[in-house]
Motif scaffolding. Structure first.
Motif, short mmCIF file in Angstrom:
data_model
loop_
_atom_site.label_atom_id
_atom_site.label_comp_id
_atom_site.label_asym_id
_atom_site.label_seq_id
_atom_site.Cartn_x
_atom_site.Cartn_y
_atom_site.Cartn_z
N TYR A 244 8.82 1.21 -4.92
CA TYR A 244 8.09 0.47 -4.12
C TYR A 244 7.58 1.40 -2.91
CZ TYR A 244 7.03 -3.82 -1.42
OH TYR A 244 6.46 -4.64 -0.53
N ALA A 245 6.49 1.43 -2.81
CA ALA A 245 5.84 2.17 -1.68
C ALA A 245 5.02 1.33 -0.66
CB ALA A 245 4.65 3.19 -2.25
N ILE B 85 -0.06 -4.64 -4.07
CA ILE B 85 0.10 -6.16 -3.32
C ILE B 85 -0.88 -6.05 -2.10
CG2 ILE B 85 1.42 -7.68 -2.17
CD1 ILE B 85 3.80 -6.64 -3.80
N GLY B 86 -1.87 -6.82 -2.13
CA GLY B 86 -3.14 -6.53 -1.05
C GLY B 86 -4.01 -5.57 -1.65
N PHE B 87 -5.31 -6.25 -1.68
CA PHE B 87 -6.27 -5.48 -2.38
C PHE B 87 -7.60 -5.51 -1.39
CE2 PHE B 87 -9.15 -4.07 -5.74
CZ PHE B 87 -8.47 -2.97 -6.16
N GLY B 88 -7.42 -5.07 -0.14
CA GLY B 88 -8.46 -5.20 0.87
C GLY B 88 -9.09 -3.85 0.72
N GLU B 89 -9.73 -3.50 1.83
CA GLU B 89 -10.68 -1.96 2.04
C GLU B 89 -9.86 -0.80 1.44
OE1 GLU B 89 -11.88 0.22 5.78
OE2 GLU B 89 -13.34 -1.49 5.58
N ALA B 90 -8.63 -0.85 2.19
CA ALA B 90 -7.76 0.23 1.96
C ALA B 90 -7.38 0.65 0.44
CB ALA B 90 -6.68 0.62 3.03
N ALA B 91 -6.72 -0.58 -0.07
CA ALA B 91 -6.18 -0.47 -1.50
C ALA B 91 -7.27 -0.50 -2.55
CB ALA B 91 -5.46 -2.05 -1.67
N SER B 92 -8.71 -0.94 -2.18
CA SER B 92 -9.55 -0.69 -3.33
C SER B 92 -10.19 0.71 -3.14
CB SER B 92 -10.77 -1.83 -2.87
OG SER B 92 -11.26 -1.62 -1.67
N TYR C 183 -2.59 -8.15 -6.73
CA TYR C 183 -2.88 -9.66 -6.13
C TYR C 183 -3.04 -9.55 -4.64
CZ TYR C 183 -1.08 -13.96 -3.95
OH TYR C 183 -0.93 -14.98 -3.17
N ASP C 184 -3.79 -10.59 -4.23
CA ASP C 184 -4.20 -10.58 -2.77
C ASP C 184 -4.07 -12.08 -2.48
OD1 ASP C 184 -5.50 -10.82 -0.15
OD2 ASP C 184 -5.80 -8.73 -0.69
N ALA C 185 -3.50 -12.40 -1.27
CA ALA C 185 -3.39 -13.91 -0.86
C ALA C 185 -4.64 -14.32 -0.24
CB ALA C 185 -2.17 -14.08 0.10
N LEU D 91 -0.06 -2.94 0.57
CA LEU D 91 -1.06 -2.79 1.52
C LEU D 91 -1.62 -4.03 2.04
CD1 LEU D 91 -2.09 -0.19 -0.98
CD2 LEU D 91 -2.99 0.55 1.24
N VAL D 92 -0.61 -4.55 2.98
CA VAL D 92 -1.17 -5.80 3.48
C VAL D 92 -1.30 -5.59 5.05
CG1 VAL D 92 -0.08 -7.34 1.58
CG2 VAL D 92 1.61 -6.32 3.52
N THR D 93 -0.37 -6.57 6.01
CA THR D 93 -0.73 -6.19 7.33
C THR D 93 0.82 -5.88 7.77
OG1 THR D 93 -0.35 -8.61 7.76
CG2 THR D 93 -2.55 -7.57 7.42
N ALA D 94 0.84 -5.46 9.17
CA ALA D 94 2.23 -4.96 9.53
C ALA D 94 3.30 -6.15 9.67
CB ALA D 94 1.99 -4.34 11.00
N GLN D 95 2.52 -7.52 10.12
CA GLN D 95 3.35 -8.62 10.30
C GLN D 95 3.95 -9.32 8.74
OE1 GLN D 95 0.30 -8.26 11.13
NE2 GLN D 95 -1.01 -10.11 11.06
#
Length: 304
Positions: free
Chosen positions: A89-90, A6-13, A30-32, A66-70
């Motif tokens: 769930y990690a 959940i979240g596929f930005g730089e770190a996840a990829s 999935y990424d918003a 791997l999204v954002t803190a908020q």
């Protein structure tokens, strides 16, 4: 095992890429964010794209958030009702211990059979990828270790209640993001008189064995790439310190500086071409203390 991101930005990829090289793991994501910003990476890595958080949760045995803190708690709220029985769930997000505990409690409430791993990532994911050092707590920490250590992941389990690993990460971030804020402030001030290089030369002369110029330029470059996220991370540090009755006197000032930089970056139509251009943009913005490039500051700074 099917692994969902959940979240596929730089770190996840980067993590997905490393795991793909290590083993033939079935992965989904999935990424918003707009599709063009993340779906090309999934195609390169053979990761299937999903239409929602719920779709990832329903299909996957292990979830990496791997999204954002908020956004961490909100994403967990969307995923929790759809988790499989016995799912892991990690949460990899740079959150305060309180947020990590809230995520773990939410998972346990919606799916008691699920396990929760609160993951603290202890270095920049690139260039390490899935081998980035991680410290993990939570009732799923040992499962996380047993599942991913065979693929080369560098995992340390921190036994005890959820929050210890997050506090470790927050204290690390207090130093690194605080240094980032300090270098930004000093160098943008020096840049006003064309003296940034002279300041860096002086720092290296004072600490000849430590290459402070390289560290300063690295941190300012990271700020250019991820200004808003890094400001939010230092904001989490501020809240963490307050929650354990430590006055965030230094962290608060650093948070204000990084927030100011994030406001300037958000107001710019084009990305500055390198660290020097970024410092000059910040220096120009200081001429209008209540605005960032003509746009009012966002008001994200917290009162001391």
């Amino acid at each position: 095992m099917k692994l969902g991101f959940i979240g596929f930005g730089e770190a996840a990829s980067a993590i997905a890429s490393g795991l793909r090289q290590a083993a033939a793991i079935d992965m989904a994501a999935y990424d918003a964010a707009p599709a063009e910003s993340w779906k090309p990476r999934t195609k390169e890595l053979g990761v299937s794209c999903k239409a929602s958080v719920a779709d990832v949760a329903v299909e996957c045995d292990v979830i990496f958030s791997l999204v954002t803190a908020q956004a961490a708690l909100q994403v967990a709220e969307q995923a929790a009702p759809h988790l499989r029985e016995g799912a892991l769930y990690a949460d990899f997000n740079s959150c305060s211990p309180a947020v990590k505990r809230a995520v773990g409690d939410l998972i346990a409430r919606h799916r008691p059979s699920a396990q929760f791993a609160a993951v603290a990532v202890m270095s920049a994911v690139k260039p390490h990828g899935h081998r980035v050092p991680m410290v993990v707590d939570g009732n799923g920490a040992h499962t996380f270790l047993a599942t991913f250590a065979p693929y080369g992941c560098r995992i340390e389990v921190l036994d005890g209640e959820v929050g210890g690993a997050a506090l470790l990460k927050m204290c690390r971030s207090a130093v690194l993001k605080g240094l980032e804020a300090l270098f930004l402030e000093a160098l943008l001030a020096a840049e006003k008189m064309g003296l940034a290089d002279r300041v860096l030369d002086s720092l290296d002369a004072s600490f000849p064995d430590h290459h402070l110029r390289d560290l300063a330029l690295y941190l300012v470059g990271r700020n250019l790439e991820h200004a808003e996220r890094r400001a939010h991370e230092l904001g989490e540090v501020v809240e963490t310190l307050r929650s354990i009755s430590v006055k965030p006197l230094v962290a608060e000032g650093g948070y204000r500086r990084l927030t100011r930089a994030a406001d300037v970056r958000a107001a710019m139509r084009e990305r500055p071409d390198g660290v020097g251009a970024w410092l000059r943009a910040l220096a120009r913005a200081e001429a209008a203390p209540e605005k960032a490039n003509g746009v009012a500051a966002s008001g994200r700074s917290r009162d001391a």
